[in-house]
Design a protein around this motif. Structure first.
Motif, PDB file in Angstrom:
ATOM      1  N   GLY A 186      42.472  42.502  42.179  1.00  0.00           N
ATOM      2  CA  GLY A 186      42.689  43.929  42.033  1.00  0.00           C
ATOM      3  C   GLY A 186      43.539  44.461  43.160  1.00  0.00           C
ATOM      4  O   GLY A 186      44.112  43.692  43.917  1.00  0.00           O
ATOM      5  N   PRO A 187      43.613  45.766  43.298  1.00  0.00           N
ATOM      6  CA  PRO A 187      42.907  46.695  42.416  1.00  0.00           C
ATOM      7  C   PRO A 187      43.609  46.873  41.074  1.00  0.00           C
ATOM      8  O   PRO A 187      44.814  46.682  40.968  1.00  0.00           O
ATOM      9  N   VAL A 188      42.814  47.209  40.078  1.00  0.00           N
ATOM     10  CA  VAL A 188      43.336  47.609  38.792  1.00  0.00           C
ATOM     11  C   VAL A 188      43.317  49.134  38.775  1.00  0.00           C
ATOM     12  O   VAL A 188      42.266  49.737  38.964  1.00  0.00           O
ATOM     13  N   THR A 189      44.478  49.719  38.586  1.00  0.00           N
ATOM     14  CA  THR A 189      44.609  51.173  38.616  1.00  0.00           C
ATOM     15  C   THR A 189      44.963  51.668  37.231  1.00  0.00           C
ATOM     16  O   THR A 189      45.979  51.248  36.661  1.00  0.00           O
ATOM     17  N   LEU A 190      44.133  52.559  36.683  1.00  0.00           N
ATOM     18  CA  LEU A 190      44.341  53.072  35.331  1.00  0.00           C
ATOM     19  C   LEU A 190      44.155  54.578  35.303  1.00  0.00           C
ATOM     20  O   LEU A 190      43.462  55.147  36.160  1.00  0.00           O
ATOM     21  N   SER A 191      44.728  55.187  34.308  1.00  0.00           N
ATOM     22  CA  SER A 191      44.477  56.596  34.044  1.00  0.00           C
ATOM     23  C   SER A 191      43.275  56.714  33.108  1.00  0.00           C
ATOM     24  O   SER A 191      42.965  55.785  32.349  1.00  0.00           O
ATOM     25  N   GLU A 192      42.613  57.837  33.194  1.00  0.00           N
ATOM     26  CA  GLU A 192      41.457  58.064  32.330  1.00  0.00           C
ATOM     27  C   GLU A 192      41.848  57.880  30.872  1.00  0.00           C
ATOM     28  O   GLU A 192      42.944  58.256  30.444  1.00  0.00           O
ATOM     29  N   GLU A 193      40.948  57.272  30.097  1.00  0.00           N
ATOM     30  CA  GLU A 193      41.093  56.981  28.667  1.00  0.00           C
ATOM     31  C   GLU A 193      41.976  55.763  28.384  1.00  0.00           C
ATOM     32  O   GLU A 193      42.190  55.426  27.210  1.00  0.00           O
ATOM     33  N   ALA A 194      42.453  55.095  29.405  1.00  0.00           N
ATOM     34  CA  ALA A 194      43.241  53.878  29.183  1.00  0.00           C
ATOM     35  C   ALA A 194      42.313  52.727  28.802  1.00  0.00           C
ATOM     36  O   ALA A 194      41.094  52.773  29.019  1.00  0.00           O
ATOM     37  N   PHE A 195      42.932  51.658  28.250  1.00  0.00           N
ATOM     38  CA  PHE A 195      42.189  50.457  27.881  1.00  0.00           C
ATOM     39  C   PHE A 195      42.095  49.528  29.090  1.00  0.00           C
ATOM     40  O   PHE A 195      43.063  49.349  29.817  1.00  0.00           O
ATOM     41  N   LEU A 196      40.916  48.943  29.269  1.00  0.00           N
ATOM     42  CA  LEU A 196      40.666  48.077  30.423  1.00  0.00           C
ATOM     43  C   LEU A 196      40.433  46.639  29.980  1.00  0.00           C
ATOM     44  O   LEU A 196      39.666  46.381  29.044  1.00  0.00           O
ATOM     45  N   THR A 197      41.071  45.725  30.694  1.00  0.00           N
ATOM     46  CA  THR A 197      40.731  44.308  30.602  1.00  0.00           C
ATOM     47  C   THR A 197      40.686  43.744  32.011  1.00  0.00           C
ATOM     48  O   THR A 197      41.632  43.931  32.777  1.00  0.00           O
ATOM     49  N   ILE A 198      39.597  43.071  32.343  1.00  0.00           N
ATOM     50  CA  ILE A 198      39.496  42.324  33.593  1.00  0.00           C
ATOM     51  C   ILE A 198      39.217  40.875  33.212  1.00  0.00           C
ATOM     52  O   ILE A 198      38.207  40.581  32.583  1.00  0.00           O
ATOM     53  N   ASN A 199      40.121  40.000  33.592  1.00  0.00           N
ATOM     54  CA  ASN A 199      40.006  38.603  33.202  1.00  0.00           C
ATOM     55  C   ASN A 199      39.032  37.831  34.079  1.00  0.00           C
ATOM     56  O   ASN A 199      38.963  38.032  35.296  1.00  0.00           O
ATOM     57  N   CYS A 200      38.299  36.925  33.439  1.00  0.00           N
ATOM     58  CA  CYS A 200      37.369  36.056  34.152  1.00  0.00           C
ATOM     59  C   CYS A 200      37.363  34.700  33.461  1.00  0.00           C
ATOM     60  O   CYS A 200      37.198  34.626  32.241  1.00  0.00           O
ATOM     61  N   THR A 201      37.550  33.644  34.224  1.00  0.00           N
ATOM     62  CA  THR A 201      37.407  32.289  33.713  1.00  0.00           C
ATOM     63  C   THR A 201      36.443  31.533  34.604  1.00  0.00           C
ATOM     64  O   THR A 201      36.239  31.896  35.760  1.00  0.00           O
ATOM     65  N   TYR A 202      35.857  30.487  34.058  1.00  0.00           N
ATOM     66  CA  TYR A 202      34.839  29.784  34.819  1.00  0.00           C
ATOM     67  C   TYR A 202      34.984  28.274  34.674  1.00  0.00           C
ATOM     68  O   TYR A 202      35.619  27.783  33.733  1.00  0.00           O
ATOM     69  N   THR A 203      34.396  27.576  35.618  1.00  0.00           N
ATOM     70  CA  THR A 203      34.259  26.122  35.571  1.00  0.00           C
ATOM     71  C   THR A 203      32.801  25.811  35.813  1.00  0.00           C
ATOM     72  O   THR A 203      32.223  26.281  36.803  1.00  0.00           O
ATOM     73  N   ALA A 204      32.201  25.064  34.906  1.00  0.00           N
ATOM     74  CA  ALA A 204      30.778  24.762  35.062  1.00  0.00           C
ATOM     75  C   ALA A 204      30.414  23.516  34.271  1.00  0.00           C
ATOM     76  O   ALA A 204      31.053  23.192  33.276  1.00  0.00           O
ATOM     77  N   THR A 205      29.386  22.854  34.742  1.00  0.00           N
ATOM     78  CA  THR A 205      28.816  21.761  33.966  1.00  0.00           C
ATOM     79  C   THR A 205      27.715  22.346  33.096  1.00  0.00           C
ATOM     80  O   THR A 205      27.096  23.356  33.435  1.00  0.00           O
ATOM     81  N   GLY A 206      27.514  21.746  31.975  1.00  0.00           N
ATOM     82  CA  GLY A 206      26.473  22.232  31.080  1.00  0.00           C
ATOM     83  C   GLY A 206      26.871  23.513  30.383  1.00  0.00           C
ATOM     84  O   GLY A 206      28.050  23.789  30.148  1.00  0.00           O
ATOM     85  N   TYR A 207      25.865  24.339  30.102  1.00  0.00           N
ATOM     86  CA  TYR A 207      26.084  25.562  29.328  1.00  0.00           C
ATOM     87  C   TYR A 207      25.532  26.761  30.097  1.00  0.00           C
ATOM     88  O   TYR A 207      24.387  27.163  29.906  1.00  0.00           O
ATOM     89  N   PRO A 208      26.345  27.321  30.970  1.00  0.00           N
ATOM     90  CA  PRO A 208      25.839  28.415  31.805  1.00  0.00           C
ATOM     91  C   PRO A 208      25.695  29.711  31.027  1.00  0.00           C
ATOM     92  O   PRO A 208      26.280  29.878  29.958  1.00  0.00           O
ATOM     93  N   SER A 209      24.930  30.629  31.576  1.00  0.00           N
ATOM     94  CA  SER A 209      24.957  32.017  31.129  1.00  0.00           C
ATOM     95  C   SER A 209      26.022  32.749  31.934  1.00  0.00           C
ATOM     96  O   SER A 209      26.319  32.373  33.063  1.00  0.00           O
TER      97      SER A 209
END
Lengths: 113, 112
Positions: B9-32
């Motif tokens: 970030g920062p992610v800067t938006l105007s009110e009523e805009a659409f938001l996306t924050i990306n997240c990727t993960y690496t894990a063994t098994g099946y995490p929550s």
């Protein structure tokens, strides 16, 4: 229902001094966690308790950090002696035994000068 | 070991805009997978969660879908408000859900 309580909220100490943080978890929560959050980073687990037993302390720097959870309720995290690099926010969280949701306290912001 | 990567970030938006924050993960098994939000001066609050592939977590207009094929859990909101300004953390819970691994957080700033 009261949330996780931590004190103090802020602490400023000189390096080499000792410091202690206190946490009171949500009533009935058997599992208690201490996290450290460095500036601009996500929290990192220091220690996890199941009742009064520390079941995961692999990330706790044991040369200067210690923790206890007497009677399986409140917990204290201590640093002695503190170093400049210990400046961070120390977060306490609690959950039901085997619970998937951890509830966090407001944290203690430690500044070591 | 397990890890989480979030967009900086920062992610800067105007009110009523659409938001996306990306997240990727690496894990063994099946995490929550979880999204936590941290308002200024406050502790982390759970925003939403998903416990298995293709689950969609939602809360307060925010939603995220657990995508196993892309190892992602992107946070979205259709119309952000000034009050959504905060730091958002993506996290995964490993086996037994006892240990949360957090990303570095993404600060969202919403202007009127």
């Amino acid at each position: 229902e009261a949330g996780v309580v931590q004190s103090p909220r802020y602490k400023i100490i000189e390096k080499k001094q000792p410091v202690a943080f206190w946490c009171n978890p949500i009533s009935g929560h058997n599992t208690l966690y201490w996290y450290r959050q460095n500036l601009g980073q996500g929290p990192e687990l220091l220690i996890r308790y199941e009742n009064e037993e520390a079941v995961d302390d692999s990330q706790l720097p044991k040369d200067r950090f210690s923790a206890e959870r007497l009677k399986g309720v409140d917990s204290t995290l201590k640093i002695q002696p503190a170093e400049l690099g210990d400046s961070a926010v120390y977060l306490c969280a609690s959950s039901l035994a085997g619970g998937r949701e951890q509830y966090f306290g407001p944290g203690t912001r430690l500044t070591v000068t | 070991g397990d890890s989480v990567t979030q967009m900086e970030g920062p992610v800067t938006l105007s009110e009523e805009a659409f938001l996306t924050i990306n997240c990727t993960y690496t894990a063994t098994g099946y995490p929550s997978l979880f999204w936590y939000v941290q308002y200024p001066g406050e502790g982390l609050q759970l925003l939403l969660k998903a416990t298995k592939a293709d689950d969609k977590g939602s809360n307060k207009g925010f939603e995220a879908t657990y995508r196993k094929e892309t190892t992602s859990f992107h946070l979205e909101k259709g119309s952000v408000q000034v009050s959504d300004s905060a730091v958002y953390f993506c996290a995964l819970g490993g086996t037994g859900f006892q240990k949360l691994v957090f990303g570095t957080g993404t600060r969202l700033l919403v202007s009127p």
